[in-house]
Design an enzyme around this catalytic site. Structure first.
Site, PDB file in Angstrom:
ATOM      1  N   CYS A 117       0.927  -1.193   0.014  1.00 19.86           N
ATOM      2  CA  CYS A 117       0.087   0.013  -0.045  1.00 19.86           C
ATOM      3  C   CYS A 117       0.910   1.344   0.064  1.00 19.86           C
ATOM      4  CB  CYS A 117      -1.266   0.008   1.148  1.00 19.86           C
ATOM      5  SG  CYS A 117      -0.297   0.237   2.670  1.00 19.86           S
ATOM      6  N   ASP A 305       1.266   6.455  13.607  1.00 17.35           N
ATOM      7  CA  ASP A 305      -0.147   7.060  13.049  1.00 17.35           C
ATOM      8  C   ASP A 305      -0.141   8.507  13.375  1.00 17.35           C
ATOM      9  OD1 ASP A 305      -0.769   4.690  11.783  1.00 17.35           O
ATOM     10  OD2 ASP A 305      -2.328   4.046  13.250  1.00 17.35           O
TER      11      ASP A 305
HETATM   12  C1  UD1 Z   1      -1.684  -1.327  12.754  1.00 16.21           C
HETATM   13  C2  UD1 Z   1      -2.675  -0.190  12.769  1.00 16.21           C
HETATM   14  C3  UD1 Z   1      -1.837   0.925  11.904  1.00 16.21           C
HETATM   15  C4  UD1 Z   1      -0.744   1.311  12.515  1.00 16.21           C
HETATM   16  C5  UD1 Z   1       0.240   0.138  12.776  1.00 16.21           C
HETATM   17  C6  UD1 Z   1       1.683   0.346  13.507  1.00 16.21           C
HETATM   18  C7  UD1 Z   1      -4.865  -1.195  12.380  1.00 16.21           C
HETATM   19  C8  UD1 Z   1      -5.983  -1.383  11.587  1.00 16.21           C
HETATM   20  N1  UD1 Z   1      -3.876  -0.603  11.804  1.00 16.21           N
HETATM   21  O1  UD1 Z   1      -1.382  -1.786  11.638  1.00 16.21           O
HETATM   22  O2  UD1 Z   1      -2.776   2.059  11.764  1.00 16.21           O
HETATM   23  O3  UD1 Z   1      -0.034   2.268  11.746  1.00 16.21           O
HETATM   24  O4  UD1 Z   1      -0.567  -0.860  13.379  1.00 16.21           O
HETATM   25  O5  UD1 Z   1       1.128   0.723  14.835  1.00 16.21           O
HETATM   26  O6  UD1 Z   1      -4.860  -1.362  13.581  1.00 16.21           O
HETATM   27  N2  UD1 Z   1       5.137  -6.586   9.767  1.00 16.21           N
HETATM   28  C9  UD1 Z   1       5.914  -7.917   9.136  1.00 16.21           C
HETATM   29  N3  UD1 Z   1       5.198  -9.110   9.286  1.00 16.21           N
HETATM   30  C10 UD1 Z   1       4.158  -9.252   9.330  1.00 16.21           C
HETATM   31  C11 UD1 Z   1       3.208  -8.134  10.032  1.00 16.21           C
HETATM   32  C12 UD1 Z   1       3.907  -7.009  10.015  1.00 16.21           C
HETATM   33  O7  UD1 Z   1       7.177  -7.618   8.658  1.00 16.21           O
HETATM   34  O8  UD1 Z   1       3.507 -10.538   9.331  1.00 16.21           O
HETATM   35  C13 UD1 Z   1       5.738  -5.568   9.842  1.00 16.21           C
HETATM   36  C14 UD1 Z   1       5.184  -4.528   8.831  1.00 16.21           C
HETATM   37  O9  UD1 Z   1       5.586  -4.255   7.467  1.00 16.21           O
HETATM   38  C15 UD1 Z   1       5.389  -3.118   9.330  1.00 16.21           C
HETATM   39  C16 UD1 Z   1       5.425  -3.422  11.032  1.00 16.21           C
HETATM   40  O10 UD1 Z   1       5.499  -4.953  11.026  1.00 16.21           O
HETATM   41  O11 UD1 Z   1       6.784  -2.596   9.040  1.00 16.21           O
HETATM   42  C17 UD1 Z   1       4.287  -2.815  11.537  1.00 16.21           C
HETATM   43  O12 UD1 Z   1       2.902  -3.569  11.133  1.00 16.21           O
HETATM   44  P1  UD1 Z   1       1.834  -3.768  12.140  1.00 16.21           P
HETATM   45  O13 UD1 Z   1       2.253  -3.795  13.340  1.00 16.21           O
HETATM   46  O14 UD1 Z   1       1.346  -5.226  11.761  1.00 16.21           O
HETATM   47  O15 UD1 Z   1       0.575  -2.846  11.567  1.00 16.21           O
HETATM   48  P2  UD1 Z   1      -0.579  -3.184  11.266  1.00 16.21           P
HETATM   49  O16 UD1 Z   1      -1.312  -4.136  12.156  1.00 16.21           O
HETATM   50  O17 UD1 Z   1      -0.854  -3.452   9.810  1.00 16.21           O
END
Ligand code: UD1
Length: 418
Positions: A117, A305
């Site tokens: 995204c 955020d």
């Molecule tokens: C949630 C929030 C978003 C916020 C983010 C971080 C919701 C709907 N969205 O997004 O608004 O900005 O938390 O506070 O609650 N990652 C991996 N592997 C995975 C999952 C994540 O490498 O399987 C990495 C992502 O690329 C990113 C980081 O972890 O760099 C943070 O992502 P994550 O905490 O999972 O964010 P979201 O849950 O998508």
């Protein structure tokens, strides 16, 4: 497509009420899939992402009924489909979290993977590895994650990164897995604690939400609930910045100060008067803001955020601020739009160097994602002249009637339908 037109330069004054948290509400609504009984959720913000989630639940066969503007009744007794399609998941990544609950209730599910995204890659490896550790077989086929399991069992799961989504996903699934699950290096965000609260109110056994290690003892089934979602710390933080950037005086009613600790501390460093009280947080701006350095981190660090909003405020601060974005790889799209309004920001890798200018000027700008769009509105509130923010559909995903709320605080702002 709508745009927001702002004539800036007014100091905002008054009180504003905080909505329920979008990011807490989305997984909590999806948690209703874990139960066959009726769940009522209150303080659910009426934003596009919530409406999308309710449509998703209906599409899966749940009965959904809105009770007024901010409450909803959901009953997922029988599910008609165990699938979520690309058209939906691509518009809202949080919908990927249906995979686990569907799997836990029915033994198999198929959900489109989210892809990238505007702010970065958004991988799902931690979600899938966790499900596999609990005994699921997961395959990626033609852009879909297909998972199946005769029985999910508890497991010890270590997250390489404290992902909010992965922690929520695995915590939900573990409530119905056989035996004990520990999620180590878990995310500690208030939204995690709120989801755990909702699940516990449904009969789940969870300890340690909000800490590094969450322990979940699986139960046979979850029952219905009546649960109220926490206030939105990101919306609240956005209004705190609105007071600072306009040199105004805003009482943000419903804001929970402890959820906003790093934001409040940074605002104080910037020279703003921040007063915590029993019902919220009042911010009084006075004079030019001081430059500060900010580094986004998992909770309790500075929230990614609110990075874009803070950057807008620092554009006119006295001195140079360095903003480091450590959570998402590409979350500086707003920089180029802020520069069009007269800001002086240079990006090197994951750092933005913001040299404060005396004043911003109004300009036509384009929103690229949810928080970027609100940062442009904040900049427009501070800039004399007219700012037009287009592509505001991003804004509507996460903010309830923000132009009305800002207008009630004295801003000259309107939504124009094109
Ligand atoms: C949630 C929030 C978003 C916020 C983010 C971080 C919701 C709907 N969205 O997004 O608004 O900005 O938390 O506070 O609650 N990652 C991996 N592997 C995975 C999952 C994540 O490498 O399987 C990495 C992502 O690329 C990113 C980081 O972890 O760099 C943070 O992502 P994550 O905490 O999972 O964010 P979201 O849950 O998508």
């Amino acid at each position: 497509m709508d745009k927001i037109v702002i004539r800036g330069g007014t100091r905002l004054r008054g009180r504003v009420d905080v909505e329920g948290s979008k990011n807490a509400a989305l997984p909590i609504l999806l948690a209703s899939l874990l139960s066959a009984e009726e769940c009522i959720f209150r303080n659910v913000p009426n934003v596009v992402d919530v409406r999308t989630t309710l449509r998703l639940l209906e599409g899966l066969g749940a009965e959904v009924e809105r009770l007024g503007d901010s409450a909803v009744r959901i009953r997922a007794e029988r599910l008609a489909r165990l699938e979520a399609q690309y058209e939906l998941v691509k518009t809202m990544r949080a919908s990927f979290l249906v995979l686990g609950p569907l799997l836990a209730r029915h033994g198999h599910a198929r959900v489109s993977t989210p892809g990238g995204c505007a702010i970065g890659g958004r991988p799902i490896n931690l979600h899938l590895e966790g499900l596999e550790r609990m005994g699921a077989r997961v395959e990626l086929v033609e852009g879909y994650a297909q998972a199946e399991a005769e029985e999910l069992h508890g497991a010890r799961i270590y997250l390489d990164f404290p992902s909010v989504g992965a922690t929520e996903h695995l915590m939900m699934v573990a409530t119905l897995a056989k035996g004990q699950t520990t999620i180590e290096h878990a995310a500690r965000e208030p939204e995690i604690v709120d989801l755990a609260g909702a699940l516990i109110s449904m009969g789940a056994q969870i300890r340690g939400a909000g800490e590094d290690v969450i322990t979940i003892d699986g139960v046979e089934r979850l029952h219905g609930t009546d649960y109220t979602v926490i206030p939105d710390r990101i919306e609240a933080g956005t209004f705190l910045v609105a007071a600072a950037i306009t040199g105004g005086d805003i009482d943000v009613v419903g804001a929970i100060p402890t959820h906003l600790d790093p934001v409040i501390l940074k605002l104080r460093e910037m020279g703003v008067d921040v007063r915590e009280h029993d019902h919220g947080v009042r911010v009084i701006g006075n004079g030019r803001l001081h430059a500060v350095d900010i580094k986004t981190m998992p909770y309790p660090g500075f929230p990614t955020d609110l990075q874009a909003q803070m950057m807008a405020a620092l554009c006119t601060a006295d001195g140079q601020s360095v903003i480091s974005e450590t959570i998402f790889e590409n979350r500086f799209m707003h920089v180029y739009e802020l520069n069009r309004m007269g800001a002086d920001i240079k990006v090197e890798g994951n750092r933005a160097f913001v040299s404060g200018v005396a004043q911003l000027g109004g300009a036509p700008v384009m929103a690229t994602d949810l928080r970027a769009s609100v940062s442009l509105i904040l900049a427009g509130l501070a800039a004399p002249g007219t700012t037009e923010v287009s592509r505001v559909y991003h804004l509507d995903r996460g903010y309830v009637r923000i132009e009305e709320k800002l207008s009630a605080l004295g801003a000259d702002i309107a939504r124009v339908r094109e």
